[in-house]
Design an enzyme around this catalytic site. Structure first.
Site, PDB file in Angstrom:
ATOM      1  N   TYR A 100     -15.196   0.136   8.720  1.00  0.00           N
ATOM      2  CA  TYR A 100     -13.746   0.371   8.870  1.00  0.00           C
ATOM      3  C   TYR A 100     -13.322   0.162  10.325  1.00  0.00           C
ATOM      4  O   TYR A 100     -12.362  -0.540  10.617  1.00  0.00           O
ATOM      5  CB  TYR A 100     -13.449   1.804   8.423  1.00  0.00           C
ATOM      6  CG  TYR A 100     -12.053   2.294   8.648  1.00  0.00           C
ATOM      7  CD1 TYR A 100     -11.804   3.319   9.572  1.00  0.00           C
ATOM      8  CD2 TYR A 100     -10.971   1.778   7.946  1.00  0.00           C
ATOM      9  CE1 TYR A 100     -10.530   3.802   9.775  1.00  0.00           C
ATOM     10  CE2 TYR A 100      -9.679   2.260   8.153  1.00  0.00           C
ATOM     11  CZ  TYR A 100      -9.474   3.278   9.057  1.00  0.00           C
ATOM     12  OH  TYR A 100      -8.203   3.755   9.259  1.00  0.00           O
ATOM     13  N   ASP A 105       2.146  -1.846  -4.436  1.00  0.00           N
ATOM     14  CA  ASP A 105       0.720  -1.480  -4.402  1.00  0.00           C
ATOM     15  C   ASP A 105      -0.015  -2.334  -5.431  1.00  0.00           C
ATOM     16  O   ASP A 105       0.601  -3.071  -6.205  1.00  0.00           O
ATOM     17  CB  ASP A 105       0.518   0.023  -4.678  1.00  0.00           C
ATOM     18  CG  ASP A 105      -0.696   0.565  -3.912  1.00  0.00           C
ATOM     19  OD1 ASP A 105      -0.529   1.435  -3.052  1.00  0.00           O
ATOM     20  OD2 ASP A 105      -1.813   0.056  -4.173  1.00  0.00           O
ATOM     21  N   ILE A 106      -1.334  -2.196  -5.445  1.00  0.00           N
ATOM     22  CA  ILE A 106      -2.172  -3.006  -6.350  1.00  0.00           C
ATOM     23  C   ILE A 106      -2.088  -2.498  -7.788  1.00  0.00           C
ATOM     24  O   ILE A 106      -2.425  -3.215  -8.726  1.00  0.00           O
ATOM     25  CB  ILE A 106      -3.639  -2.995  -5.858  1.00  0.00           C
ATOM     26  CG1 ILE A 106      -4.504  -4.013  -6.613  1.00  0.00           C
ATOM     27  CG2 ILE A 106      -4.250  -1.602  -5.966  1.00  0.00           C
ATOM     28  CD1 ILE A 106      -4.359  -5.427  -6.174  1.00  0.00           C
ATOM     29  N   LYS A 135     -10.805  -2.683  11.993  1.00  0.00           N
ATOM     30  CA  LYS A 135      -9.620  -2.314  12.773  1.00  0.00           C
ATOM     31  C   LYS A 135      -9.688  -2.937  14.169  1.00  0.00           C
ATOM     32  O   LYS A 135      -8.677  -3.400  14.713  1.00  0.00           O
ATOM     33  CB  LYS A 135      -9.475  -0.794  12.860  1.00  0.00           C
ATOM     34  CG  LYS A 135      -9.093  -0.146  11.537  1.00  0.00           C
ATOM     35  CD  LYS A 135      -7.766  -0.699  11.003  1.00  0.00           C
ATOM     36  CE  LYS A 135      -7.328  -0.031   9.715  1.00  0.00           C
ATOM     37  NZ  LYS A 135      -6.061  -0.606   9.197  1.00  0.00           N
ATOM     38  N   GLY A 169      -0.391   4.936  -1.131  1.00  0.00           N
ATOM     39  CA  GLY A 169      -1.378   5.693  -0.363  1.00  0.00           C
ATOM     40  C   GLY A 169      -0.775   6.873   0.377  1.00  0.00           C
ATOM     41  O   GLY A 169       0.432   7.126   0.315  1.00  0.00           O
ATOM     42  N   GLN A 170      -1.652   7.606   1.108  1.00  0.00           N
ATOM     43  CA  GLN A 170      -1.214   8.843   1.775  1.00  0.00           C
ATOM     44  C   GLN A 170      -0.092   8.573   2.773  1.00  0.00           C
ATOM     45  O   GLN A 170       0.945   9.234   2.749  1.00  0.00           O
ATOM     46  CB  GLN A 170      -2.406   9.471   2.516  1.00  0.00           C
ATOM     47  CG  GLN A 170      -2.061  10.783   3.220  1.00  0.00           C
ATOM     48  CD  GLN A 170      -3.037  11.178   4.314  1.00  0.00           C
ATOM     49  OE1 GLN A 170      -3.840  10.372   4.783  1.00  0.00           O
ATOM     50  NE2 GLN A 170      -2.927  12.414   4.765  1.00  0.00           N
ATOM     51  N   GLY A 195       0.827  -1.202   0.000  1.00  0.00           N
ATOM     52  CA  GLY A 195       0.000   0.000   0.000  1.00  0.00           C
ATOM     53  C   GLY A 195       0.864   1.256   0.000  1.00  0.00           C
ATOM     54  O   GLY A 195       0.497   2.285   0.558  1.00  0.00           O
TER      55      GLY A 195
HETATM   56  C1  VAH Z   1     -10.455   7.922   8.061  1.00  0.00           C
HETATM   57  N1  VAH Z   1      -8.229   8.901   7.880  1.00  0.00           N
HETATM   58  O1  VAH Z   1     -10.891   9.055   8.058  1.00  0.00           O
HETATM   59  C2  VAH Z   1      -8.953   7.741   8.388  1.00  0.00           C
HETATM   60  C3  VAH Z   1      -8.684   7.623   9.877  1.00  0.00           C
HETATM   61  C4  VAH Z   1      -9.282   8.391  12.183  1.00  0.00           C
HETATM   62  C5  VAH Z   1      -9.574   8.485  10.741  1.00  0.00           C
HETATM   63  O2  VAH Z   1      -8.689   6.324  10.301  1.00  0.00           O
HETATM   64  O3  VAH Z   1     -11.132   6.965   7.809  1.00  0.00           O
END
Ligand code: VAH
Length: 321
Positions: free
Chosen positions: A142, A34-35, A146, A11-12, A8
């Site tokens: 998300y 990366d992909i 995590k 990415g940022q 990855g």
């Molecule tokens: C998001 N930049 O906005 C990420 C981050 C805490 C936010 O995990 O999904």
């Protein structure tokens, strides 16, 4: 010297982490992957491979070819995009960590960095100065990925001795690579719009306070935890990490110190609900105690750096309304 693979890297955070790791360990010891080839700068900046984070054989082929012993797994689908494509977010974020944990369990790699997020917390979490150990009932896909990833990291460390280390990143602000699909992306977009257009329409309301951090601090924390003596890394789920905490109103006032004519308007969208479920500020005293973490950038210092760098980046661009 470690032999590092960044998954990855386009990415940022992955891109800036790659540049930093190459400074520290030599470009010959850091493979970016990366992909796809979307980030042409990272593709052309050194050793680059196409690696699909969801494909075990793709990762294994790369670590064999380059004799990798350390993986920074930075590929993930973030909060806003994850709400649009829940099962894609689950598959990417979970399959990838399992492949990397299993490669370590089976002795093919020695050390892993995996980013978690303050998104593991939810609306029932104490929102101010959120403790390291507290209620965590995430309401985003998300955040769920995590939280689950943290549980597996701790399990693989405790049961198989896998040396995996993790940080709960707040929103990360940088100028080199745009973020993709996050709820905190407004805090990056606002600087670009301020320099280019002197106006920004914010997708969060003005008093939405969120934990944030300048990229340099996030990269330094990542390097520091990976270089720490193993016995000082006492938390193997993921460490709270903090630096700043501000609202769109706060950041626009900091920008106006440099660009007095800058104007912000507000048009909250679906990302407001995501932001409302997250903490306002984080207690990261465990990281500061265990492996001597400290941040350097406050809001004014970060704003000065962002505006200086973006004015230079866009110096040939005309101001558009
Ligand atoms: C998001 N930049 O906005 C990420 C981050 C805490 C936010 O995990 O999904």
């Amino acid at each position: 010297m470690p032999r590092i693979l960044v998954i990855g890297a386009g990415g940022q955070i992955g891109s800036e982490l790659t540049y930093k790791l190459r400074e520290l360990y030599g470009p010959e010891n850091v493979v970016a992957s990366d992909i796809g080839y979307h980030n042409t700068h990272i593709v052309n900046s050194g050793i680059f491979e196409i690696v699909d984070a969801q494909d075990y054989d793709s990762i294994k082929t790369c670590i064999d070819k380059h004799e990798i012993d350390t993986i920074y797994l930075m590929a993930a689908m973030l909060s806003a995009t994850g709400e649009k494509y829940p099962m894609k977010a689950w598959d990417l974020n979970i399959n990838s960590i399992f492949h990397v944990l299993n490669l370590a369990k089976d002795g093919f790699i020695k050390q892993i960095f995996w980013p978690s997020s303050i998104a593991v917390f939810g609306p029932t979490t104490p929102a101010l100065n959120t403790p390291q150990h507290t209620i965590a009932e995430p309401t985003t896909v998300y955040g769920i990925t995590k939280q689950v990833g943290e549980r597996w990291c701790e399990y693989y460390h405790d049961k198989y001795g896998v040396d995996v280390r993790s940080l709960r990143y707040p929103g990360i602000i940088s100028w080199k690579t745009m973020p993709g699909g996050g709820t905190t992306d407004y805090a990056v977009e606002i600087y670009h719009k301020a320099v280019l257009n002197k106006h920004y329409e914010c997708f969060l309301s003005e008093n939405t306070q969120l934990p944030m951090m300048f990229m340099e601090d996030a990269i330094n924390a990542t390097v520091k935890i990976m270089q720490a003596e193993s016995n000082t890394v006492k938390i193997r789920s993921s460490y709270n990490l903090a630096a700043l905490s501000f609202t769109p109103k706060d950041i626009s006032e900091a920008i106006q110190k440099h660009i007095p004519e800058f104007k912000i308007t507000y048009k909250p969208d679906f990302r407001q609900n995501i932001a409302n479920s997250w903490p306002k500020s984080i207690d990261d005293s465990s990281a500061r105690t265990d492996w001597n973490w400290s941040h350097n950038y406050d809001l004014d210092k970060m704003t000065e750096e962002m505006i200086t760098q973006l004015r230079n980046k866009y110096k040939d661009s005309t101001t558009t309304n």
